[in-house]
Design a protein around this motif. Structure first.
Motif, mmCIF file in Angstrom:
data_model
loop_
_atom_site.group_PDB
_atom_site.id
_atom_site.type_symbol
_atom_site.label_atom_id
_atom_site.label_comp_id
_atom_site.label_asym_id
_atom_site.label_seq_id
_atom_site.Cartn_x
_atom_site.Cartn_y
_atom_site.Cartn_z
ATOM 1 N N THR A 54 48.593 45.848 56.383
ATOM 2 C CA THR A 54 48.226 44.770 57.295
ATOM 3 C C THR A 54 46.762 44.372 57.160
ATOM 4 N N ASP A 55 46.539 43.068 57.265
ATOM 5 C CA ASP A 55 45.183 42.546 57.329
ATOM 6 C C ASP A 55 44.635 42.790 58.739
ATOM 7 N N ILE A 56 43.307 42.664 58.914
ATOM 8 C CA ILE A 56 42.719 42.849 60.244
ATOM 9 C C ILE A 56 42.651 41.526 60.994
ATOM 10 N N LYS A 57 42.020 40.535 60.382
ATOM 11 C CA LYS A 57 41.788 39.266 61.073
ATOM 12 C C LYS A 57 42.964 38.326 60.834
ATOM 13 N N MET A 58 43.717 38.074 61.933
ATOM 14 C CA MET A 58 44.852 37.164 61.888
ATOM 15 C C MET A 58 44.921 36.409 63.210
ATOM 16 N N PRO A 59 45.560 35.249 63.232
ATOM 17 C CA PRO A 59 45.720 34.529 64.508
ATOM 18 C C PRO A 59 46.509 35.356 65.501
ATOM 19 N N GLY A 60 46.088 35.324 66.750
ATOM 20 C CA GLY A 60 46.779 36.096 67.777
ATOM 21 C C GLY A 60 46.423 37.561 67.716
ATOM 22 N N MET A 61 47.434 38.394 67.594
ATOM 23 C CA MET A 61 47.224 39.843 67.547
ATOM 24 C C MET A 61 46.546 40.251 66.242
ATOM 25 N N SER A 62 45.512 41.067 66.340
ATOM 26 C CA SER A 62 44.823 41.527 65.143
ATOM 27 C C SER A 62 45.616 42.647 64.473
ATOM 28 N N GLY A 63 45.280 42.899 63.205
ATOM 29 C CA GLY A 63 45.944 43.979 62.489
ATOM 30 C C GLY A 63 45.688 45.336 63.107
ATOM 31 N N LEU A 64 44.512 45.529 63.689
ATOM 32 C CA LEU A 64 44.211 46.806 64.332
ATOM 33 C C LEU A 64 45.095 47.029 65.559
ATOM 34 N N GLU A 65 45.271 45.977 66.356
ATOM 35 C CA GLU A 65 46.149 46.099 67.526
ATOM 36 C C GLU A 65 47.574 46.429 67.097
ATOM 37 N N MET A 66 48.049 45.752 66.077
ATOM 38 C CA MET A 66 49.399 46.011 65.599
ATOM 39 C C MET A 66 49.526 47.437 65.072
ATOM 40 N N ALA A 67 48.510 47.884 64.296
ATOM 41 C CA ALA A 67 48.547 49.239 63.753
ATOM 42 C C ALA A 67 48.581 50.276 64.879
ATOM 43 N N ILE A 81 45.360 49.547 56.047
ATOM 44 C CA ILE A 81 44.574 48.371 56.404
ATOM 45 C C ILE A 81 44.079 47.690 55.134
ATOM 46 N N VAL A 82 44.375 46.383 55.026
ATOM 47 C CA VAL A 82 43.918 45.577 53.894
ATOM 48 C C VAL A 82 42.961 44.528 54.441
ATOM 49 N N THR A 83 41.717 44.568 54.026
ATOM 50 C CA THR A 83 40.759 43.645 54.618
ATOM 51 C C THR A 83 39.579 43.378 53.697
ATOM 52 N N GLY A 84 38.990 42.227 53.904
ATOM 53 C CA GLY A 84 37.722 41.908 53.252
ATOM 54 C C GLY A 84 36.586 41.897 54.247
ATOM 55 N N TYR A 85 36.880 42.297 55.504
ATOM 56 C CA TYR A 85 35.883 42.269 56.572
ATOM 57 C C TYR A 85 35.694 43.670 57.140
ATOM 58 N N GLY A 86 35.500 44.632 56.281
ATOM 59 C CA GLY A 86 35.324 46.001 56.743
ATOM 60 C C GLY A 86 34.042 46.185 57.530
ATOM 61 N N SER A 87 34.113 46.989 58.563
ATOM 62 C CA SER A 87 32.935 47.316 59.371
ATOM 63 C C SER A 87 33.107 48.723 59.900
ATOM 64 N N PRO A 88 32.016 49.405 60.198
ATOM 65 C CA PRO A 88 32.139 50.776 60.718
ATOM 66 C C PRO A 88 32.975 50.853 61.991
#
Length: 263
Positions: A54-67, A81-88
């Protein structure tokens, strides 16, 4: 021939899903895509999957919430988690949820295949994997009212039923008094107008139409008051019956609802 292992790819960018399909479809994997977190949860509710990317940034529910929701209900299911917006902060939150790992965009075929193999190895080694075939059931929101609210509504209905006779009695007693008051007020007004009309008349002046109107009001006043006196008790009894029927109806509906809830 062994069954295909199902991979769920959740990303609002269709290119990502096509990349996974191109790499994994020829290696014994079935790739299914979802464009949002909610769509992914719906798919997980209908059938079982072996791993979720799952990606992190998506419309509505984020990938983190879904995970977090997936891992809370199926801790044995690998989530990557598949993302180009990694952060600590995102990584800390994902690790706290129990995700299997991270994939950094841009993706390469080696990254996709290696991550899938690692996730499947992790799932195969998990003891709870035997429960994975059970369908995922997301909790339904409860709409049944709480016990205190039901008790308050019952008390309100009983109070309405007990108050109905007193309300009707008040109408019965008040209407004659109101009728007599209207009778007295009408008579006083008629007499006042008669006096004013008499003062304005001259001995040689013919009677004006207003005098006839005043006389008619004086004659009609007793009948108007009598009508209030007679109709008042009848209207009060009608209102008493109406309040009683309303209270009984609510109590009956409440009893039926309670019986249905118990059954």
């Amino acid at each position: 021939m062994s069954a295909l292992r199902k991979v769920l790819v959740v990303d609002d960018d269709p290119v990502v899903g096509k990349s996974f399909d191109r790499v994994l479809s020829g290696k014994g994997y079935a790739v299914i895509t979802a464009g949002s977190g909610q769509e992914a949860l719906n798919k997980l509710e209908m059938e079982d999957y072996d791993v979720v990317f799952t990606d992190i940034k998506m419309p509505g529910m984020s990938g983190l919430e879904m995970a977090e929701q997936v891992k809370a209900r199926r801790p044995w299911m690998p989530v990557v988690i598949v993302t180009g917006y990694g952060s600590p902060d995102n990584e800390a939150r994902a690790e706290a949820a129990g995700v299997s790992g991270f994939l950094r965009k841009p993706l390469s075929p080696e990254m996709i295949e290696g991550s899938a193999q690692k996730a499947f190895s992790e799932k195969d080694a998990t003891p709870q994997n035997a429960s994975a075939a059970a369908p995922m059931a997301w909790p339904e929101p409860t709409t049944e009212p709480s016990t205190p609210n039901r008790a308050l509504r019952f008390i309100k209905n009983v109070a309405l039923f007990l108050a109905a006779p007193f309300v009707g009695l008040a109408y019965i007693l008040a209407f004659p008094i109101v009728g007599l008051g209207m009778l007295a007020w009408t008579a006083i007004q008629a007499q006042k107008k008669k006096s004013e009309a008499a003062a304005m008349l001259q001995p040689t002046t013919p009677a004006k139409p207003s005098a006839l109107k005043t006389a008619a009001m004086v004659i009609a006043a007793p009948f108007i008051g009598l009508a209030f006196v007679v109709i008042g008790p009848i209207a009060g009894l009608g209102l008493l019956l109406w309040f009683g029927f309303q209270a009984w109806g609510k109590l009956g509906a409440k009893a039926l609802a309670d019986r249905s809830g118990i059954e």
